[in-house]
Enzyme design. Structure first.
Site, PDB file in Angstrom:
ATOM      1  N   GLY A  16       5.433  -5.079   5.293  1.00  0.00           N
ATOM      2  CA  GLY A  16       5.108  -5.005   6.722  1.00  0.00           C
ATOM      3  C   GLY A  16       4.155  -3.853   7.010  1.00  0.00           C
ATOM      4  N   ARG A  77       2.903 -10.287   1.968  1.00  0.00           N
ATOM      5  CA  ARG A  77       3.974 -10.448   0.987  1.00  0.00           C
ATOM      6  C   ARG A  77       3.454 -11.488   0.003  1.00  0.00           C
ATOM      7  NH1 ARG A  77       7.904  -7.616   3.924  1.00  0.00           N
ATOM      8  NH2 ARG A  77       7.542  -7.848   6.147  1.00  0.00           N
ATOM      9  N   ASP A 108      10.508  -0.749   0.069  1.00  0.00           N
ATOM     10  CA  ASP A 108      11.227  -0.782  -1.216  1.00  0.00           C
ATOM     11  C   ASP A 108      10.888  -2.022  -2.043  1.00  0.00           C
ATOM     12  OD1 ASP A 108      12.545  -2.377   0.616  1.00  0.00           O
ATOM     13  OD2 ASP A 108      14.548  -1.906  -0.153  1.00  0.00           O
ATOM     14  N   THR A 131       6.877   2.404   6.075  1.00  0.00           N
ATOM     15  CA  THR A 131       7.731   1.436   6.781  1.00  0.00           C
ATOM     16  C   THR A 131       8.268   2.058   8.067  1.00  0.00           C
ATOM     17  OG1 THR A 131       9.883   0.316   6.739  1.00  0.00           O
ATOM     18  CG2 THR A 131       9.608   2.076   5.162  1.00  0.00           C
ATOM     19  N   ASP A 133      10.957   1.256   9.361  1.00  0.00           N
ATOM     20  CA  ASP A 133      12.427   1.169   9.363  1.00  0.00           C
ATOM     21  C   ASP A 133      13.120   2.438   8.845  1.00  0.00           C
ATOM     22  OD1 ASP A 133      11.978  -1.426  10.183  1.00  0.00           O
ATOM     23  OD2 ASP A 133      12.106  -2.233   8.139  1.00  0.00           O
ATOM     24  N   ASP A 135      14.060   3.144   5.838  1.00  0.00           N
ATOM     25  CA  ASP A 135      15.217   2.683   5.072  1.00  0.00           C
ATOM     26  C   ASP A 135      15.048   2.946   3.579  1.00  0.00           C
ATOM     27  OD1 ASP A 135      13.192   0.901   4.651  1.00  0.00           O
ATOM     28  OD2 ASP A 135      14.354  -0.903   5.039  1.00  0.00           O
ATOM     29  N   ARG A 177      15.281  -3.797  11.052  1.00  0.00           N
ATOM     30  CA  ARG A 177      15.945  -4.714  10.116  1.00  0.00           C
ATOM     31  C   ARG A 177      17.382  -4.255   9.871  1.00  0.00           C
ATOM     32  NH1 ARG A 177      11.878  -6.349   5.516  1.00  0.00           N
ATOM     33  NH2 ARG A 177      12.172  -4.173   5.065  1.00  0.00           N
TER      34      ARG A 177
HETATM   35  P1  ATP Z   1       8.890  -3.881   4.345  1.00  0.00           P
HETATM   36  O1  ATP Z   1       9.922  -2.779   4.301  1.00  0.00           O
HETATM   37  O2  ATP Z   1       7.910  -3.697   5.397  1.00  0.00           O
HETATM   38  O3  ATP Z   1       9.465  -5.263   4.285  1.00  0.00           O
HETATM   39  P2  ATP Z   1       8.543  -4.149   1.541  1.00  0.00           P
HETATM   40  O4  ATP Z   1       7.607  -3.511   0.603  1.00  0.00           O
HETATM   41  O5  ATP Z   1      10.004  -3.882   1.331  1.00  0.00           O
HETATM   42  O6  ATP Z   1       8.060  -3.725   2.985  1.00  0.00           O
HETATM   43  P3  ATP Z   1       8.780  -6.873   0.615  1.00  0.00           P
HETATM   44  O7  ATP Z   1       8.374  -8.138   1.249  1.00  0.00           O
HETATM   45  O8  ATP Z   1      10.203  -6.702   0.214  1.00  0.00           O
HETATM   46  O9  ATP Z   1       8.288  -5.725   1.579  1.00  0.00           O
HETATM   47  O10 ATP Z   1       7.890  -6.677  -0.730  1.00  0.00           O
HETATM   48  C1  ATP Z   1       6.482  -6.737  -0.677  1.00  0.00           C
HETATM   49  C2  ATP Z   1       5.959  -7.459  -1.874  1.00  0.00           C
HETATM   50  O11 ATP Z   1       6.291  -6.731  -3.077  1.00  0.00           O
HETATM   51  C3  ATP Z   1       6.520  -8.842  -2.107  1.00  0.00           C
HETATM   52  O12 ATP Z   1       5.933  -9.823  -1.307  1.00  0.00           O
HETATM   53  C4  ATP Z   1       6.198  -9.055  -3.572  1.00  0.00           C
HETATM   54  O13 ATP Z   1       4.855  -9.401  -3.741  1.00  0.00           O
HETATM   55  C5  ATP Z   1       6.433  -7.658  -4.148  1.00  0.00           C
HETATM   56  N1  ATP Z   1       7.793  -7.576  -4.715  1.00  0.00           N
HETATM   57  C6  ATP Z   1       8.948  -7.284  -4.074  1.00  0.00           C
HETATM   58  N2  ATP Z   1       9.995  -7.340  -4.922  1.00  0.00           N
HETATM   59  C7  ATP Z   1       9.501  -7.684  -6.129  1.00  0.00           C
HETATM   60  C8  ATP Z   1      10.083  -7.924  -7.429  1.00  0.00           C
HETATM   61  N3  ATP Z   1      11.397  -7.818  -7.642  1.00  0.00           N
HETATM   62  N4  ATP Z   1       9.259  -8.283  -8.419  1.00  0.00           N
HETATM   63  C9  ATP Z   1       7.928  -8.403  -8.213  1.00  0.00           C
HETATM   64  N5  ATP Z   1       7.333  -8.191  -7.033  1.00  0.00           N
HETATM   65  C10 ATP Z   1       8.092  -7.838  -6.004  1.00  0.00           C
END
Ligand code: ATP
Length: 328
Positions: A16, A77, A108, A131, A133, A135, A177
């Site tokens: 995000g 994503r 994360d 982020t 959040d 978190d 979230r």
């Molecule tokens: P936000 O907190 O805003 O959601 P985030 O980084 O946690 O941010 P996610 O959608 O969980 O957002 O992860 C972003 C991208 O990271 C995913 O769309 C994917 O491409 C990659 N990713 C997340 N987890 C994995 C994993 N276990 N293995 C490979 N790629 C991953």
């Protein structure tokens, strides 16, 4: 830890969007240029690595962005990055340019992907917590949180005026979230009577009793701030429940939604993003690899990406006590 000298780096934003990401990109690019590195930008998160959407950046590419919300690199994503084939493609696109260090600004999930990628291909990755959040463990601050909270506070202050004018009870849902930090901070800062967050048990019967008692005392302005991830439900569920239980009260629900994500980053977010972005490049150069760069007690803190993904921040008992006392 990679023994190769890092001389070409890429920066991307993933997950995000959060206000302050542009300030972090700017810091990474300019610190890289300062050290004589070649710096590349990757668009749309890991998708850009897979689709070869990678371009060279210089100091000018990041001019006039520190004050802008969103991210000039776009974010996404990426489903394909979950697959070994997708990550292999991403690696080949980096390899053909000689890119041997990556800075990922995200949450994360993005760090999980970075950790996996780095293990598979021996390219050091640095994570910056971006982020709203808040978190992620290992940092007192995440890029975007302060701006999001200030946006929520400004909006709730306005809602309070209407609540006061009409003697209404407002239930305001804020983002976060499954984390309650935006609700906790914005709720305290706006003098909300009740704050419902996933980190503490929500007792709706106690809430009804407290509101009934307040009604008797003619305490007419009531603001309840609820985190979207509260276990009882979001603003609509809380509002519906209270309307049933307090049929005489004039109850309204307001879901703040996406206005909390955008907008010019606050001064604090610009500062921490600049500081973290600078240190991300320093880490790539001095061999502190595969860590998330955070700030704790005003000092830089480097958390292995593995740990940054596992832990969540805890809300202190002290805050929960303060909320209870000040809400009376
Ligand atoms: P936000 O907190 O805003 O959601 P985030 O980084 O946690 O941010 P996610 O959608 O969980 O957002 O992860 C972003 C991208 O990271 C995913 O769309 C994917 O491409 C990659 N990713 C997340 N987890 C994995 C994993 N276990 N293995 C490979 N790629 C991953």
């Amino acid at each position: 830890m990679s023994a190769k000298k890092v001389n070409k780096i890429a920066v991307l934003t993933s997950g995000g969007d959060a206000p302050g990401m542009n300030a972090a990109i700017r810091a990474v690019v300019r610190t890289g240029v300062y050290h004589g590195l070649e710096v590349f930008g990757v668009t749309r998160g890991y998708n850009g690595m897979i689709d070869d959407d990678i371009f060279e950046m210089d100091s000018k590419s990041v001019a006039n962005i520190i004050q802008r919300g969103g991210t000039i690199l776009k974010t996404a994503r990426s489903k394909d990055f979950f697959t070994p084939e997708g990550r292999q493609k991403a690696y080949e696109n980096l390899k053909k340019r000689g890119i041997n260090g990556i800075v990922v600004i995200g949450g994360d999930g993005s760090f999980k992907g970075a950790q996996k990628f780095s293990n598979e291909f021996d390219i050091p990755c640095i994570g910056l917590p971006g982020t709203i959040d808040k978190d992620i463990a290992g940092s007192d601050f995440t890029i975007g949180f302060d701006t999001a909270v200030n946006t929520a506070v400004e909006a709730i202050d306005k809602i309070r005026d209407t609540a006061d004018a009409h003697d209404r009870l407002f239930v305001v849902e804020v983002m976060g979230r499954d984390a309650g930090y935006i609700a906790l901070h914005s709720g305290i800062a706006t003098g909300a009577e009740n704050i419902l967050i996933p980190e503490s048990k929500t007792d709706m019967e106690a809430l009804v009793s407290a509101l009934t008692e307040k009604e008797k005392r003619k305490k007419l302005v009531n603001l309840i701030v609820v985190a979207e991830g509260d276990e009882f439900g979001g603003g609509n569920q809380v509002g519906d429940f209270l309307k049933q239980r307090l049929p005489n009260a004039d109850i309204r629900v307001c879901i703040l939604g996406h206005i909390q994500r955008g907008g010019a980053p606050s001064c604090l977010d610009r500062l921490i993003a600049s500081r973290m972005g600078y240190h991300a490049v320093e880490c790539l150069l001095n061999g502190t690899h595969n860590v998330m760069v955070g700030i704790e007690d005003n000092k830089m803190k480097y958390t292995p990406l593995d740990n940054a993904v596992k832990a969540k921040q805890k809300i202190s008992e002290e805050w929960l006590k303060i909320v209870k006392i000040l809400a009376s």
